[in-house]
Design an enzyme around this catalytic site. Sequence first.
Site, short mmCIF file in Angstrom:
data_model
loop_
_atom_site.label_atom_id
_atom_site.label_comp_id
_atom_site.label_asym_id
_atom_site.label_seq_id
_atom_site.Cartn_x
_atom_site.Cartn_y
_atom_site.Cartn_z
N ASP A 1 0.78 -1.07 -0.06
CA ASP A 1 -0.09 -0.10 0.10
C ASP A 1 0.89 1.26 0.14
O ASP A 1 2.07 1.38 0.26
CB ASP A 1 -0.86 0.06 1.22
CG ASP A 1 -0.32 -0.36 2.71
OD1 ASP A 1 1.01 -0.36 2.70
OD2 ASP A 1 -1.04 -0.71 3.38
N ASN B 1 -8.24 -2.36 13.46
CA ASN B 1 -9.66 -2.72 13.09
C ASN B 1 -9.57 -3.81 12.10
O ASN B 1 -10.82 -4.22 11.45
CB ASN B 1 -10.34 -1.31 12.32
CG ASN B 1 -9.51 -1.04 11.07
OD1 ASN B 1 -8.59 -1.78 10.80
ND2 ASN B 1 -9.75 -0.11 10.38
N HIS C 1 -7.69 -4.42 9.33
CA HIS C 1 -7.39 -4.24 7.96
C HIS C 1 -6.13 -5.14 7.68
O HIS C 1 -5.33 -5.36 8.44
CB HIS C 1 -7.23 -2.74 7.45
CG HIS C 1 -6.08 -1.87 8.06
ND1 HIS C 1 -6.27 -0.65 8.60
CD2 HIS C 1 -4.90 -2.28 8.36
CE1 HIS C 1 -5.05 -0.18 8.61
NE2 HIS C 1 -4.09 -1.32 8.79
N GLU D 1 -9.96 -1.44 4.60
CA GLU D 1 -10.73 -1.16 5.60
C GLU D 1 -11.92 -2.11 5.71
O GLU D 1 -12.31 -2.62 4.81
CB GLU D 1 -10.75 0.28 5.52
CG GLU D 1 -9.66 1.22 5.67
CD GLU D 1 -9.15 1.21 6.81
OE1 GLU D 1 -9.00 0.29 7.71
OE2 GLU D 1 -8.58 2.32 7.15
C1 GLP Z 1 -0.84 -0.08 8.41
C2 GLP Z 1 -0.24 -0.42 7.17
C3 GLP Z 1 -0.57 -1.87 6.83
C4 GLP Z 1 0.45 -2.69 8.17
C5 GLP Z 1 -0.84 -2.23 9.23
C6 GLP Z 1 -0.54 -2.56 10.83
O1 GLP Z 1 -1.80 0.97 8.51
N1 GLP Z 1 -0.61 0.33 6.14
O2 GLP Z 1 0.21 -2.39 5.88
O3 GLP Z 1 0.22 -4.00 8.18
O4 GLP Z 1 -1.47 -1.20 9.22
O5 GLP Z 1 0.35 -1.54 11.21
P1 GLP Z 1 1.29 -1.59 12.48
O6 GLP Z 1 2.26 -2.94 12.32
O7 GLP Z 1 1.95 -0.58 12.53
O8 GLP Z 1 0.36 -2.07 13.51
#
Ligand code: GLP
Length: 240
Positions: free
Chosen positions: A67, A136, A138, A143
């Site tokens: 992403d 959440n 995702h 989302e």
């Molecule tokens: C973020 C990223 C995702 C990631 C997820 C977990 O928003 N865009 O690709 O895997 O959410 O993030 P974190 O590891 O900081 O909890």
Amino acid sequence: MEIKVFDSAVEVSQYVAQMILEEVKRRSDSVLGLATGRTMDAIYHQLVWTAQKNKVSFKDVRSFAVDEYVGLKAESENSYQHYLNFHLYQQLDFNRKNTHIMKTSMNRIDDTCFQYEELIKKVGGIDLQLLGIGMNGHVGLNEPGSSLDSRTRVVALSSTTLKSNKTLFYEESIPNTAVTMGIGTILESKKCLLIATGETKSKIIQRLVNGDVCSQLPASALKTHKNCELILDRDAAKLI
Ligand code: GLP
């Protein structure tokens, strides 16, 4: 989905780094799908350390970011492009021509999404897809409510994601849209590793493990994948 629980986040990162190295040793031009975020920091750090120690080359490895935010400046230090450069690409001998991320500053963003999908197909699909999970549920930035067969596209970020990720931003505000590989895109990967560490992820992991597959919890789509591991530390697994 096979569940693996390790005693600590360090052990998780050692295990995942080893999986990536084995994939690259198996096939030097492997195609990796790369997540970003806090969970991945320790994993990439461990990967760089182990790859350097074992002299594993990444020069032929192809990579696709999962992403990217829309509307950040090309040189923004908050972009996922910058994240991957900093944590991975400039630490190992990646050939930048083989590393891909959505060009979200382009005007024709739908064309960019389509071309990204085409490029993934052209290289034969993703061999190993790394994924974190949002608070959440995702994956990538798909989302809650995302279609389980969605493709790479522009998405609006939820208030939960904006709140969680804005703490990582400096000198500019977090965009409220992004481009993400779709859930359908992710599910076509040959192998997926869904990784969660820390107690803050324990509730969403409980919902993921105990609940059904549903679009309100996008990561649950991975339960339908034939070769997916859910890799947790003890804190993230404490409610299951
Ligand atoms: C973020 C990223 C995702 C990631 C997820 C977990 O928003 N865009 O690709 O895997 O959410 O993030 P974190 O590891 O900081 O909890």
